[in-house]
Scaffold this motif. Sequence first.
Motif, PDB file in Angstrom:
ATOM      1  N   LYS A   1       0.830  -1.203   0.000  1.00  0.00           N
ATOM      2  CA  LYS A   1       0.000   0.000   0.000  1.00  0.00           C
ATOM      3  C   LYS A   1       0.867   1.256   0.000  1.00  0.00           C
ATOM      4  O   LYS A   1       0.587   2.234  -0.666  1.00  0.00           O
ATOM      5  CB  LYS A   1      -0.893  -0.037   1.237  1.00  0.00           C
ATOM      6  CG  LYS A   1      -1.514   1.284   1.618  1.00  0.00           C
ATOM      7  CD  LYS A   1      -2.422   1.138   2.811  1.00  0.00           C
ATOM      8  CE  LYS A   1      -1.831   1.869   4.004  1.00  0.00           C
ATOM      9  NZ  LYS A   1      -2.849   2.242   5.005  1.00  0.00           N
ATOM     10  N   GLU A   2       1.938   1.210   0.752  1.00  0.00           N
ATOM     11  CA  GLU A   2       2.880   2.332   0.797  1.00  0.00           C
ATOM     12  C   GLU A   2       4.151   1.846   1.481  1.00  0.00           C
ATOM     13  O   GLU A   2       4.145   0.813   2.140  1.00  0.00           O
ATOM     14  CB  GLU A   2       2.303   3.520   1.582  1.00  0.00           C
ATOM     15  CG  GLU A   2       2.052   3.207   3.046  1.00  0.00           C
ATOM     16  CD  GLU A   2       1.410   4.350   3.832  1.00  0.00           C
ATOM     17  OE1 GLU A   2       0.702   5.168   3.233  1.00  0.00           O
ATOM     18  OE2 GLU A   2       1.639   4.403   5.047  1.00  0.00           O
TER      19      GLU A   2
ATOM     20  N   VAL B   1      -4.973  -0.255  -2.478  1.00  0.00           N
ATOM     21  CA  VAL B   1      -5.356  -0.533  -1.093  1.00  0.00           C
ATOM     22  C   VAL B   1      -6.363  -1.678  -1.018  1.00  0.00           C
ATOM     23  O   VAL B   1      -7.427  -1.560  -0.410  1.00  0.00           O
ATOM     24  CB  VAL B   1      -5.884   0.746  -0.390  1.00  0.00           C
ATOM     25  CG1 VAL B   1      -5.919   0.556   1.119  1.00  0.00           C
ATOM     26  CG2 VAL B   1      -5.014   1.948  -0.702  1.00  0.00           C
TER      27      VAL B   1
ATOM     28  N   SER C   1       2.571   6.056  -1.455  1.00  0.00           N
ATOM     29  CA  SER C   1       1.519   5.361  -2.215  1.00  0.00           C
ATOM     30  C   SER C   1       1.578   5.772  -3.683  1.00  0.00           C
ATOM     31  O   SER C   1       0.569   6.121  -4.271  1.00  0.00           O
ATOM     32  CB  SER C   1       0.123   5.679  -1.676  1.00  0.00           C
ATOM     33  OG  SER C   1       0.000   5.243  -0.363  1.00  0.00           O
TER      34      SER C   1
END
Lengths: 246, 313
Positions: free
Chosen positions: A116-117, A141, A124
């Motif tokens: 997701k990051e 996500v 992101s």
Amino acid sequence: MKILVCISKSPDTTSKISFTDNSTKFDENGVQYIVNPYDEWYALVRALEIKEANGGNVTIISVGSSGDEAVIRKALAIGADDAVRIDADPTDAYFTAMQIAEYAKSNGFDLVLTGKETINYNGSQVGGMIAEALNQPFVSVASKLDVNGTTLTLEREINGGIEVVEVNTPAVVSCAKGMAEQRIPNMRGIMAARTKPLQVVAPIAVDQMTTYVNYTMPNAKSACKMIDPSNMDQLVEFLHNEAKVI
Amino acid sequence: MSVLVFINSKNGLQKSAFETVTYGKKLGDVTVITTGSLSADQLSTLGNYGASKVLIDRSVDGDDDQQLTRVISAAADACSANTIIFSHDLVAKAVAPRLSVRLKAGLISGAIGIPSSDRTVPVNVFSGKAFGHVKVNAARTIISLLPNSIQPEQLGGSCAVEDFNGNAGSAGVKVLSTKKPEGQIPLPEAELVVSAGRGLKGPENWGIVEDLATALGAATACSRPVSDIGWRPHHEHVGQTGVAIRPNLYIAAGISGAIQHLAGVNGSKVIVVINTDPEAPFFKAADYGVVGDAFEVLPRLTEAVKKFRASSH
Ligand SMILES: Cc1cc2nc3c(=O)[nH]c(=O)nc-3n(C[C@H](O)[C@H](O)[C@H](O)COP(=O)(O)OP(=O)(O)OC[C@H]3O[C@@H](n4cnc5c(N)ncnc54)[C@H](O)[C@@H]3O)c2cc1C
Ligand SMILES: Nc1ncnc2c1ncn2[C@@H]1O[C@H](COP(=O)(O)O)[C@@H](O)[C@H]1O
């Protein structure tokens, strides 16, 4: 199914964060690097589960210097089949994404997974950039991913809720909590990882779009004001008149 | 300078829309691009925050990342925008990176303030433990602004609303169903948040947390172990591996304040910590501390808030 999992390194979550060279560089002194938790716990483990159920191949890719190979071997120990390291300093998300997209283009994957990051830059950015460069749909996500032939069914977070979506491969997915459970590598995995193929690929030329000029630390909090547990009227009064938040 | 602001108007105009228009106005002349079905009357109120014009592509009604990328890119060309602003929400996390590749624009995500005199933009890095100052080296810039980073400013007035055709093309992602919890405040946008951790001992005890949240008009959140064991839903988990929030007020009861938890909440303006253990690390990050039992303190605080709200209205 051929799956490419993007792995980045990040400082251990308990690392002390500080900067050197006139606050222009992250101070790596004493910092332990781990595989970015989203990449490892969710993207990689789900990729392995999909392979275990449907067959196929899981390749991990990381843009980084030779010093990052310990982190790559850790991901191999968890069960990926082989690894690719693009031999370059990941200067920004755009540079990183273009390197990965280039490799993905010439090697044809059904599915590219990212975290997701990253927990250091929290951008992101990389997943969506890869998707655009490959002209593929991007589900960001995602908290659930099921594969049925060339159809993926996913759950993803949306602003204030959850959405169930369907998308055809090839596609890019960024992975968040819910997708899989953390796996601890066992001794056999660690031994096997030593001899798994790790290919080093030269980078392509890409412009750097953004530069971190310097870093600053947040102001230290002034001392905490203690309130008597029996006097909540006083807390409300402070929150209203002093902090002005209610 | 021409600035394009993307607004997600699917759930009506929300505070994040006013924040991004206000932000854009500080940089130049603002055109807004949106999709969906809001009326021209509703959209013209964005003029109050400084928009000169609103473009709406009514052919797109979902959040498909490829469709939105095409529409925003067409709008950026139509108004020759050199800066494009998003609110850093889940739609922006999918669309802004795509757009940056399409437009060859430098992307700054997680901005927490306006560009400074040296043209760097402050962003959160290391999960809020530090700030980075980022500069773009490309002709175009995309900035994705964290919610609650800037106060919306009303300037008065309204603006023109025009239909726009951004050649959205077809959607790559097919939506099968959506689940939305009714009547809840989305956590990343909430100004007030009440949160609890393992100190609450079990899911059956969350009534006292919800009572305080209701009295304040706050959203609820929790620590990671609490959502991992299933006491609370996943989307309430804040911290390094959960949601990062920056409300005006964060009240934490029965949470120890581990570094990974702080990483998600240290952008809060004011932090109140309620914990039985005076040595709990969270007190070091707090503005107000109460050493006490959450089971006694929370209901007392709820009563005090109700009394205050009744007397001030
Ligand atoms: C890689 C990694 C990522 C992580 N990411 C996150 C994250 O995103 N978010 C997160 O929250 N955690 C995260 N963690 C976990 C984190 O390290 C802590 O374990 C966790 O935050 C502790 O949760 P807690 O404070 O609810 O529980 P505990 O640490 O068990 O603390 C409970 C607290 O309640 C207090 N208490 C007990 N009874 C009462 C009472 N009656 N009234 C008031 N107080 C009481 C105790 O004194 C104690 O301070 C992560 C960990 C790792 C390793
Ligand atoms: N240097 C890198 N090498 C490989 N993958 C990366 C790298 N940096 C980021 N990624 C992937 O992109 C995701 C999002 O990163 P970011 O855009 O930096 O938040 C990460 O979770 C990784 O899966």
